[in-house]
Design an enzyme around this catalytic site. Structure first.
Site, mmCIF file in Angstrom:
data_model
loop_
_atom_site.group_PDB
_atom_site.id
_atom_site.type_symbol
_atom_site.label_atom_id
_atom_site.label_comp_id
_atom_site.label_asym_id
_atom_site.label_seq_id
_atom_site.Cartn_x
_atom_site.Cartn_y
_atom_site.Cartn_z
ATOM 1 N N GLY A 211 1.956 2.651 10.808
ATOM 2 C CA GLY A 211 2.841 3.804 10.661
ATOM 3 C C GLY A 211 3.494 4.240 11.963
ATOM 4 O O GLY A 211 4.094 5.314 12.031
ATOM 5 N N GLU B 32 -7.315 4.470 7.766
ATOM 6 C CA GLU B 32 -7.182 5.882 7.386
ATOM 7 C C GLU B 32 -8.475 6.372 6.710
ATOM 8 O O GLU B 32 -8.855 7.534 6.852
ATOM 9 C CB GLU B 32 -5.949 6.058 6.475
ATOM 10 C CG GLU B 32 -4.657 5.963 7.299
ATOM 11 C CD GLU B 32 -3.458 5.394 6.568
ATOM 12 O OE1 GLU B 32 -3.446 5.371 5.325
ATOM 13 O OE2 GLU B 32 -2.518 4.956 7.266
ATOM 14 N N ASN C 90 0.866 -1.180 0.000
ATOM 15 C CA ASN C 90 0.000 0.000 0.000
ATOM 16 C C ASN C 90 0.904 1.232 0.000
ATOM 17 O O ASN C 90 1.469 1.579 1.035
ATOM 18 C CB ASN C 90 -0.915 -0.038 1.233
ATOM 19 C CG ASN C 90 -1.833 1.166 1.304
ATOM 20 O OD1 ASN C 90 -1.873 1.987 0.383
ATOM 21 N ND2 ASN C 90 -2.574 1.281 2.394
ATOM 22 N N TRP C 91 1.023 1.855 -1.157
ATOM 23 C CA TRP C 91 1.920 3.016 -1.279
ATOM 24 C C TRP C 91 1.281 4.280 -0.704
ATOM 25 O O TRP C 91 1.923 5.325 -0.634
ATOM 26 C CB TRP C 91 2.322 3.230 -2.748
ATOM 27 C CG TRP C 91 3.129 2.105 -3.330
ATOM 28 C CD1 TRP C 91 3.691 1.071 -2.642
ATOM 29 C CD2 TRP C 91 3.471 1.895 -4.707
ATOM 30 N NE1 TRP C 91 4.355 0.229 -3.519
ATOM 31 C CE2 TRP C 91 4.241 0.718 -4.788
ATOM 32 C CE3 TRP C 91 3.198 2.600 -5.887
ATOM 33 C CZ2 TRP C 91 4.742 0.215 -5.991
ATOM 34 C CZ3 TRP C 91 3.682 2.107 -7.096
ATOM 35 C CH2 TRP C 91 4.460 0.923 -7.141
ATOM 36 N N LYS C 92 0.009 4.189 -0.365
ATOM 37 C CA LYS C 92 -0.739 5.332 0.197
ATOM 38 C C LYS C 92 -0.584 6.566 -0.714
ATOM 39 O O LYS C 92 -0.470 6.403 -1.926
ATOM 40 C CB LYS C 92 -0.307 5.591 1.647
ATOM 41 C CG LYS C 92 -0.426 4.319 2.502
ATOM 42 C CD LYS C 92 -0.353 4.537 3.981
ATOM 43 C CE LYS C 92 -0.521 3.210 4.704
ATOM 44 N NZ LYS C 92 -0.527 3.325 6.163
ATOM 45 N N GLU D 176 -5.365 -5.077 10.633
ATOM 46 C CA GLU D 176 -4.423 -3.970 10.811
ATOM 47 C C GLU D 176 -4.788 -3.205 12.081
ATOM 48 O O GLU D 176 -5.659 -2.310 12.027
ATOM 49 C CB GLU D 176 -4.495 -3.008 9.622
ATOM 50 C CG GLU D 176 -4.011 -3.596 8.319
ATOM 51 C CD GLU D 176 -3.447 -2.505 7.408
ATOM 52 O OE1 GLU D 176 -2.298 -2.643 6.993
ATOM 53 O OE2 GLU D 176 -4.153 -1.526 7.126
ATOM 54 N N SER E 137 3.273 -1.621 10.469
ATOM 55 C CA SER E 137 4.710 -1.495 10.739
ATOM 56 C C SER E 137 5.502 -2.769 10.413
ATOM 57 O O SER E 137 6.469 -3.099 11.118
ATOM 58 C CB SER E 137 4.964 -1.068 12.190
ATOM 59 O OG SER E 137 4.420 0.213 12.416
ATOM 60 N N HIS F 197 -9.886 0.652 5.077
ATOM 61 C CA HIS F 197 -8.598 0.952 5.713
ATOM 62 C C HIS F 197 -8.838 1.941 6.857
ATOM 63 O O HIS F 197 -9.684 2.837 6.738
ATOM 64 C CB HIS F 197 -7.625 1.537 4.676
ATOM 65 C CG HIS F 197 -6.219 1.584 5.182
ATOM 66 N ND1 HIS F 197 -5.804 2.542 6.067
ATOM 67 C CD2 HIS F 197 -5.161 0.770 4.966
ATOM 68 C CE1 HIS F 197 -4.528 2.319 6.368
ATOM 69 N NE2 HIS F 197 -4.111 1.251 5.717
ATOM 70 N N GLY G 8 2.840 -1.037 4.387
ATOM 71 C CA GLY G 8 2.804 0.379 4.045
ATOM 72 C C GLY G 8 4.200 0.913 3.814
ATOM 73 O O GLY G 8 4.813 0.690 2.755
ATOM 74 N N GLY G 9 4.763 1.582 4.817
ATOM 75 C CA GLY G 9 6.060 2.255 4.696
ATOM 76 C C GLY G 9 7.155 1.402 4.081
ATOM 77 O O GLY G 9 7.892 1.864 3.191
HETATM 78 P P1 13P Z 1 2.741 0.724 7.727
HETATM 79 O O1 13P Z 1 3.342 -0.572 7.218
HETATM 80 O O2 13P Z 1 3.425 1.936 7.225
HETATM 81 O O3 13P Z 1 2.552 0.676 9.206
HETATM 82 O O4 13P Z 1 1.255 0.790 7.093
HETATM 83 C C1 13P Z 1 0.427 -0.290 7.214
HETATM 84 C C2 13P Z 1 -0.775 -0.035 6.407
HETATM 85 O O5 13P Z 1 -1.595 0.798 6.733
HETATM 86 C C3 13P Z 1 -0.941 -0.806 5.170
HETATM 87 O O6 13P Z 1 -2.214 -0.641 4.653
#
Ligand code: 13P
Length: 261
Positions: free
Chosen positions: A174, A98, A11-13, A168, A214, A96, A235-236
């Protein structure tokens, strides 16, 4: 999604525009080999999906939308529908944290999106997980149960075969504070038990469950070793080609070990 494969979703957000995403895909395609036992899914920003869908080797990578609206067409200024993404993406993230927390998506919106995805031949990845305070109050399993009921209402057993669940925990996203494998084991068991309650034992056995929050190259193998965990939502760490390809490699070696054992 059959459980004989590990599913690794990046997930590159809201990072990397069209050009940058395209260059990054080029880099990833040199580093990640197509594997029969691992499905690698990339979720770039919406504008990059079309470009990447043309550029991509479909044996190597699949694409996911990070978001879409649940209506197919109409006067919904600024929205992109699952119908518009049909044929471009194979997966779609839904619910998600977010989206739930920043954009105030409700269970009603989320279940409409799960249905819209299925109606448009897109496999929904339904994201669920508790906040830090819900965790502190010992409410993790209640939250999981409620979010599964909320997100899957109106979904038939047959439709459920195309659904993946991503656990999640909000506090782990994050934050660098990843969940302990023990906690993920309990949560994943809780998810299967609720799916069993809603859809029966076979559905509970078959549904794919991902962990996200994370995840790093160092922690990936610990989660992939959990019998109820079928993959990762990253994510990151997915924004660095070396780290992400290392995570994919861990999924490959994990599947190999499982097959031999
Ligand atoms: P991180 O891996 O940056 O914590 O993000 C997780 C995430 O929200 C993937 O959808």
């Amino acid at each position: 999604m059959a459980r004989d494969k590990k599913l690794i979703v990046a997930n590159w957000k809201m990072n990397m525009g069209v050009h940058e995403s395209s260059l990054y895909l080029h880099e990833l395609s040199r580093m990640i080999q197509p594997r029969r036992d691992v499905e690698v899914v990339l979720a770039p920003e919406t504008l990059a999906l079309q470009t990447l869908s043309v550029q991509i080797n479909h044996r190597q990578f699949k694409l996911a939308a990070q978001n879409f609206y649940w209506r197919d067409h109409g006067a919904f200024t600024g929205e992109v529908s699952a119908t518009m993404l049909r044929g471009i993406v194979q997966y779609g993230l839904v619910g998600h944290s977010e989206r739930r927390n920043i954009f105030h998506e409700s269970d009603k919106d989320i279940r409409a999106k799960v249905q819209a995805a299925i109606r448009n031949n897109i496999k929904p990845i339904l994201c669920i997980g508790e906040t830090a305070s819900e965790r502190a109050w010992g409410e993790t399993l209640d939250v999981i149960n409620d979010q599964l009921i909320g997100g899957l209402a109106n979904i038939t057993s047959e439709e459920l075969e195309d659904v993946t669940i991503a656990y999640e925990p909000v506090w782990a996203i994050g934050s660098g504070q990843n969940a302990l494998p023990y906690d993920v084991t309990i949560a994943a068991r809780g998810i299967r038990s609720q799916i069993k309650h809603l859809y029966g034992a076979k559905a509970a056995e078959n549904i794919a469950i991902l962990y996200g929050g994370s995840v790093t190259a160092e922690s990936a193998a610990d989660y992939l070793a959990i019998p109820d965990v079928d993959g990762l939502l990253v994510g990151g760490a997915s924004l660095d080609a070396h780290i992400f390809s290392e995570i994919v490699d861990k999924a490959h070696s994990k599947s190999t070990v499982v097959k031999k054992g």
